[in-house]
Design a protein around this motif. Structure first.
Motif, PDB file in Angstrom:
ATOM      1  N   ASP A  45      19.737  47.628   4.629  1.00 55.00           N
ATOM      2  CA  ASP A  45      20.364  47.933   5.923  1.00 55.00           C
ATOM      3  C   ASP A  45      20.014  49.343   6.390  1.00 55.00           C
ATOM      4  O   ASP A  45      19.972  49.612   7.596  1.00 55.00           O
ATOM      5  CB  ASP A  45      21.887  47.718   5.882  1.00 55.00           C
ATOM      6  CG  ASP A  45      22.585  48.634   4.887  1.00 55.00           C
ATOM      7  OD1 ASP A  45      21.917  49.151   3.968  1.00 55.00           O
ATOM      8  OD2 ASP A  45      23.801  48.837   5.018  1.00 55.00           O
ATOM      9  N   ASP A  72      18.090  50.153   9.842  1.00 52.45           N
ATOM     10  CA  ASP A  72      18.643  51.098  10.803  1.00 52.45           C
ATOM     11  C   ASP A  72      17.608  52.128  11.256  1.00 52.45           C
ATOM     12  O   ASP A  72      17.506  52.462  12.446  1.00 52.45           O
ATOM     13  CB  ASP A  72      19.854  51.797  10.180  1.00 52.45           C
ATOM     14  CG  ASP A  72      20.654  52.501  11.241  1.00 52.45           C
ATOM     15  OD1 ASP A  72      21.588  51.893  11.762  1.00 52.45           O
ATOM     16  OD2 ASP A  72      20.289  53.638  11.568  1.00 52.45           O
ATOM     17  N   ARG A 106      20.717  56.037  17.938  1.00 53.60           N
ATOM     18  CA  ARG A 106      20.451  54.721  18.518  1.00 53.60           C
ATOM     19  C   ARG A 106      20.646  54.698  20.019  1.00 53.60           C
ATOM     20  O   ARG A 106      20.199  53.770  20.686  1.00 53.60           O
ATOM     21  CB  ARG A 106      21.408  53.690  17.912  1.00 53.60           C
ATOM     22  CG  ARG A 106      20.998  53.186  16.554  1.00 53.60           C
ATOM     23  CD  ARG A 106      21.946  52.062  16.183  1.00 53.60           C
ATOM     24  NE  ARG A 106      21.574  51.450  14.928  1.00 53.60           N
ATOM     25  CZ  ARG A 106      21.660  50.144  14.710  1.00 53.60           C
ATOM     26  NH1 ARG A 106      22.102  49.328  15.640  1.00 53.60           N
ATOM     27  NH2 ARG A 106      21.319  49.655  13.538  1.00 53.60           N
TER      28      ARG A 106
END
Lengths: 178, 178
Positions: free
Chosen positions: A29, A33, B13
């Motif tokens: 993960d 990311d 992000r």
């Protein structure tokens, strides 16, 4: 400056190249990311002129570390790397966008407590790197980012020679250059 | 993924170009912090091949907005901008380092709740920009980053056409390109 700005700013101020890693693998993960952050990088006319190769095969990492030594030696010591393959390359705009996405990858890795560094593929070593990773023309590989948990040695790069920075009063001008 | 990684990752992000600003000036400590983050950006052989001009004079900002329109129009609407002057320029390595430092500035601005965007000075407009800002040869200006608090309009860039990104399964390869 609000509380929400504190942690990211602290992070951004302390992103440094780290080239020595523990062998621990990276959680899936975390890798996902970092790639997600890279995916959202801006680029000229939103071309997104890149493809990322996720490399975890120890033999491949070792080979990259050898073929681009000494600039890529740290890749050979890392548990993972991301090769940033540019769709064409060779122009200044391509290089500019490449620098942008690479900086995002370095910063995202640091946000996860990981170390990372740029492994620079020289022109002379590019044919061997392309063959190793199956990269066809007109694509172009110049950057392989090593990623891993910093070793005790790797987490002390700040004191290393050559990592000093010019002071702000030399770097910044007010309103005009001169 | 630890709690400390959450905020920076969320930030990373969601860094997007923002081109519409409120007129509010930026606090001096926020500007200093963004410049400090920029100062610590890595560069090839640690050359740090840049100088930053901090621009807050409305007439200068407006003139940059005009001379590079439409690529720099947003600079004319911003309360501040940072011109990234490269020490020489013209090579791919310079452009790569320029992309790295610009990405840091954009990210540091976002960490402070600010919007920012790249204003791109075309080759044809460079002489006028150099004259306006007193930039001598062999220095070279290509990027002026606008910075300001996002307006209500400016904080909704995500839905704009052209900001979509390719999905990860198109962008990422495992171990080899093909």
């Amino acid at each position: 400056m609000g509380a929400t700005a504190q942690d990211p700013i602290h992070l951004l101020r302390h992103v440094r190249a780290i080239r020595s890693f523990r062998p621990d693998p990276l959680p899936d993960d975390v890798i996902a990311d970092i790639l997600e952050v890279a995916r959202w990088t801006g680029s000229a006319r939103n071309r997104q002129p890149w493809t990322f190769i996720l490399i975890r095969n120890p033999a491949t990492l070792r080979r990259i570390g050898e073929l681009g030594a000494p600039q890529t030696t740290h890749v050979g010591r890392a548990p993972a790397a991301i090769a940033v393959v540019m769709s064409s390359g060779g122009t200044e705009v391509d290089a500019y966008d490449e620098g942008r996405v690479v900086e995002r990858i370095l910063t995202a890795a640091a946000a996860h407590g990981l170390g990372s560094a740029i492994g620079w593929i020289r022109d002379d070593d590019r044919p061997a790197a392309h063959e190793l990773l199956g990269i066809p023309e007109p694509h172009r590989l110049r950057t392989v980012v090593s990623i891993g948990y910093p070793s005790a040695e790797g987490s002390r790069p700040k004191s290393a020679p050559g990592t000093a920075r010019r002071p702000l009063d030399q770097l910044v001008r007010d309103e005009r250059f001169s």
